[in-house]
Design a protein around this motif. Structure first.
Motif, mmCIF file in Angstrom:
data_model
loop_
_atom_site.group_PDB
_atom_site.id
_atom_site.type_symbol
_atom_site.label_atom_id
_atom_site.label_comp_id
_atom_site.label_asym_id
_atom_site.label_seq_id
_atom_site.Cartn_x
_atom_site.Cartn_y
_atom_site.Cartn_z
ATOM 1 N N ALA A 28 -0.973 -10.568 -10.899
ATOM 2 C CA ALA A 28 -0.282 -10.219 -9.646
ATOM 3 C C ALA A 28 0.373 -11.438 -9.005
ATOM 4 O O ALA A 28 1.300 -11.307 -8.207
ATOM 5 C CB ALA A 28 -1.273 -9.584 -8.678
ATOM 6 N N PHE A 29 -0.085 -12.646 -9.338
ATOM 7 C CA PHE A 29 0.432 -13.865 -8.706
ATOM 8 C C PHE A 29 1.561 -14.499 -9.536
ATOM 9 O O PHE A 29 2.156 -15.494 -9.128
ATOM 10 C CB PHE A 29 -0.726 -14.864 -8.531
ATOM 11 N N ALA A 30 1.871 -13.908 -10.702
ATOM 12 C CA ALA A 30 2.778 -14.562 -11.668
ATOM 13 C C ALA A 30 4.133 -14.935 -11.062
ATOM 14 O O ALA A 30 4.665 -16.018 -11.338
ATOM 15 C CB ALA A 30 2.945 -13.676 -12.895
ATOM 16 N N ALA A 31 4.693 -14.049 -10.216
ATOM 17 C CA ALA A 31 6.033 -14.313 -9.681
ATOM 18 C C ALA A 31 6.047 -15.526 -8.758
ATOM 19 O O ALA A 31 7.111 -16.093 -8.487
ATOM 20 C CB ALA A 31 6.537 -13.081 -8.940
ATOM 21 N N ARG A 32 4.895 -15.950 -8.248
ATOM 22 C CA ARG A 32 4.834 -17.060 -7.292
ATOM 23 C C ARG A 32 4.130 -18.285 -7.874
ATOM 24 O O ARG A 32 3.987 -19.295 -7.191
ATOM 25 C CB ARG A 32 4.074 -16.613 -6.030
ATOM 26 N N CYS A 33 3.657 -18.166 -9.111
ATOM 27 C CA CYS A 33 2.765 -19.195 -9.644
ATOM 28 C C CYS A 33 3.525 -20.248 -10.451
ATOM 29 O O CYS A 33 4.243 -19.909 -11.393
ATOM 30 C CB CYS A 33 1.715 -18.531 -10.539
ATOM 31 N N PRO A 34 3.370 -21.533 -10.127
ATOM 32 C CA PRO A 34 4.081 -22.578 -10.868
ATOM 33 C C PRO A 34 3.545 -22.771 -12.288
ATOM 34 O O PRO A 34 4.177 -23.448 -13.089
ATOM 35 C CB PRO A 34 3.852 -23.836 -10.025
ATOM 36 N N TYR A 35 2.396 -22.187 -12.597
ATOM 37 C CA TYR A 35 1.785 -22.379 -13.923
ATOM 38 C C TYR A 35 1.950 -21.156 -14.818
ATOM 39 O O TYR A 35 1.366 -21.105 -15.907
ATOM 40 C CB TYR A 35 0.290 -22.694 -13.769
ATOM 41 N N ALA A 36 2.715 -20.143 -14.369
ATOM 42 C CA ALA A 36 2.806 -18.878 -15.109
ATOM 43 C C ALA A 36 3.435 -19.085 -16.495
ATOM 44 O O ALA A 36 4.390 -19.845 -16.654
ATOM 45 C CB ALA A 36 3.620 -17.878 -14.308
ATOM 46 N N THR A 37 2.875 -18.404 -17.480
ATOM 47 C CA THR A 37 3.425 -18.409 -18.841
ATOM 48 C C THR A 37 3.762 -16.963 -19.225
ATOM 49 O O THR A 37 3.497 -16.036 -18.456
ATOM 50 C CB THR A 37 2.381 -18.937 -19.840
ATOM 51 N N GLY A 38 4.284 -16.778 -20.407
ATOM 52 C CA GLY A 38 4.589 -15.432 -20.889
ATOM 53 C C GLY A 38 3.365 -14.539 -20.864
ATOM 54 O O GLY A 38 3.439 -13.369 -20.465
ATOM 55 N N LEU A 39 2.233 -15.084 -21.261
ATOM 56 C CA LEU A 39 0.979 -14.319 -21.267
ATOM 57 C C LEU A 39 0.667 -13.765 -19.880
ATOM 58 O O LEU A 39 0.240 -12.617 -19.731
ATOM 59 C CB LEU A 39 -0.169 -15.234 -21.737
ATOM 60 N N CYS A 40 0.890 -14.586 -18.839
ATOM 61 C CA CYS A 40 0.581 -14.174 -17.460
ATOM 62 C C CYS A 40 1.398 -12.948 -17.056
ATOM 63 O O CYS A 40 0.924 -12.103 -16.296
ATOM 64 C CB CYS A 40 0.875 -15.303 -16.486
#
Ligand code: SF4
Length: 322
Positions: A287-299
């Motif tokens: 749920a945080f992926a759109a705002r997360c600086p560490y997001a990857t494809g998996l997220c």
């Protein structure tokens, strides 16, 4: 049935799910938390994270049309299966709430004494004489004199009125006190006084306290354990100090970076970019992926597993040290 020497939690929430009409996903999605007698637990998150709904569920205060799953035990009894009479008795007895704005929670035309005693008298918990005596005792416990019993809410400052609210919450001798942003509407001095008072009362009365706040610094200052909520889920849990010093979920770290700290280096305060996800949209992935600086494809593809750290790539150190 609990074994006599088994310690019953003041609050025991297991797998709480809550759906609202028209929402594409649960507004609470598998919330688990406990508050032991005499323990303070903080629930932290931005507005819309589900923290207030979680705490209100302990009083059976659910939005119209809400459907629930899981269980919410207060002192061993499931609130979600209680009828109206048992809910009323619960709210003037074993569980009570201190709200954000004390002025919105009182009738300005009723004296403080009537406000304090009407709940326990109506439900027959105490007779008039005992209720009056207990009201005076509790005013004393929150640092106020018995002369206030005859005053009206408009004659009190915000800080005094919030103390009255806390005294009112303790009238039924609760095992569980829910405090939802109880200092937000107060000036800084009153905020500090109310926080100190809640800590003293918890020790004196052995009440379990669930403290709801958007302020991670305040949560760490008052509580034994902290749960961080995002989009209806608990994403990180831990002892207050550890979580404050070494957050492992990127959302906790972002909340911390947005929290003023006395020891912070200048220029380190940062708002969290973006908005929490809309309830009308279903979610795939974190749920945080759109705002997360560490997001990857998996997220973006797969929701991370449950807490203590609901993240595919938990932080190893405090990003403030980077
Ligand atoms: Fe960020 Fe991915 Fe962790 Fe979600 S799972 S918080 S997007 S790193």
């Amino acid at each position: 049935m609990n074994h006599p020497e088994e310690r019953v939690n003041a609050l025991d929430i297991r797998g709480l799910r809550l759906h609202l009409p028209g929402a594409a996903r649960p507004v609470l999605d598998g919330v688990d938390l406990t508050v032991a007698p005499g323990e303070t637990v903080a629930l932290v998150g931005e507005s819309g994270s589900g923290k207030s709904l979680t705490s209100r569920s302990a009083l059976g205060l659910l939005p119209p049309g809400a459907t629930t799953g899981g269980s919410v035990l207060v002192d061993g009894e499931d609130v979600l299966t209680m009828g109206p009479d048992r809910l009323r008795a619960l709210r003037t007895g074993r569980a009570a709430m201190v709200f954000q704005d004390p002025r919105a929670a009182v009738n300005p035309l009723r004296r403080i004494g009537d406000f304090l005693t009407e709940g326990v008298r109506r439900t027959g918990v105490l007779g008039k004489a005992d209720a009056d005596r207990r009201a005076a005792e509790l005013l004393d416990a929150v640092g106020l004199g018995p002369e206030l019993l005859r005053r009206y809410p408009g004659q009190l400052s915000g800080g005094m009125l919030q103390r009255v609210m806390i005294a009112g919450a303790l009238m039924g001798d609760p095992v569980l006190l829910l405090a939802d942003e109880p200092t937000t509407a107060l000036d800084v001095t009153s905020q500090a006084e109310v926080i100190a008072l809640l800590g003293q009362l918890r020790e004196r009365f052995g009440t379990g306290l669930l403290f709801v706040t958007h302020d991670l610094g305040l949560a760490a200052a008052i509580s034994d354990r902290v749960h961080v909520m995002y989009a209806g889920r608990i994403v990180e849990s831990g002892p207050a100090e550890a979580l404050f010093e070494r957050p492992r979920h990127p959302y906790t770290a972002a909340l911390l970076a947005a929290t003023p700290r006395l020891d912070a280096r200048p220029g380190r305060l940062a708002a969290i970019d973006g908005q929490p996800p809309d309830l009308r949209q279903d979610l795939t992935g974190c749920a945080f992926a759109a705002r997360c600086p560490y997001a990857t494809g998996l997220c973006h593809e797969e929701a991370p597993g449950p807490w203590p750290v609901a993240c595919h790539h938990p932080l190893e150190g405090n990003p403030a040290d980077d």
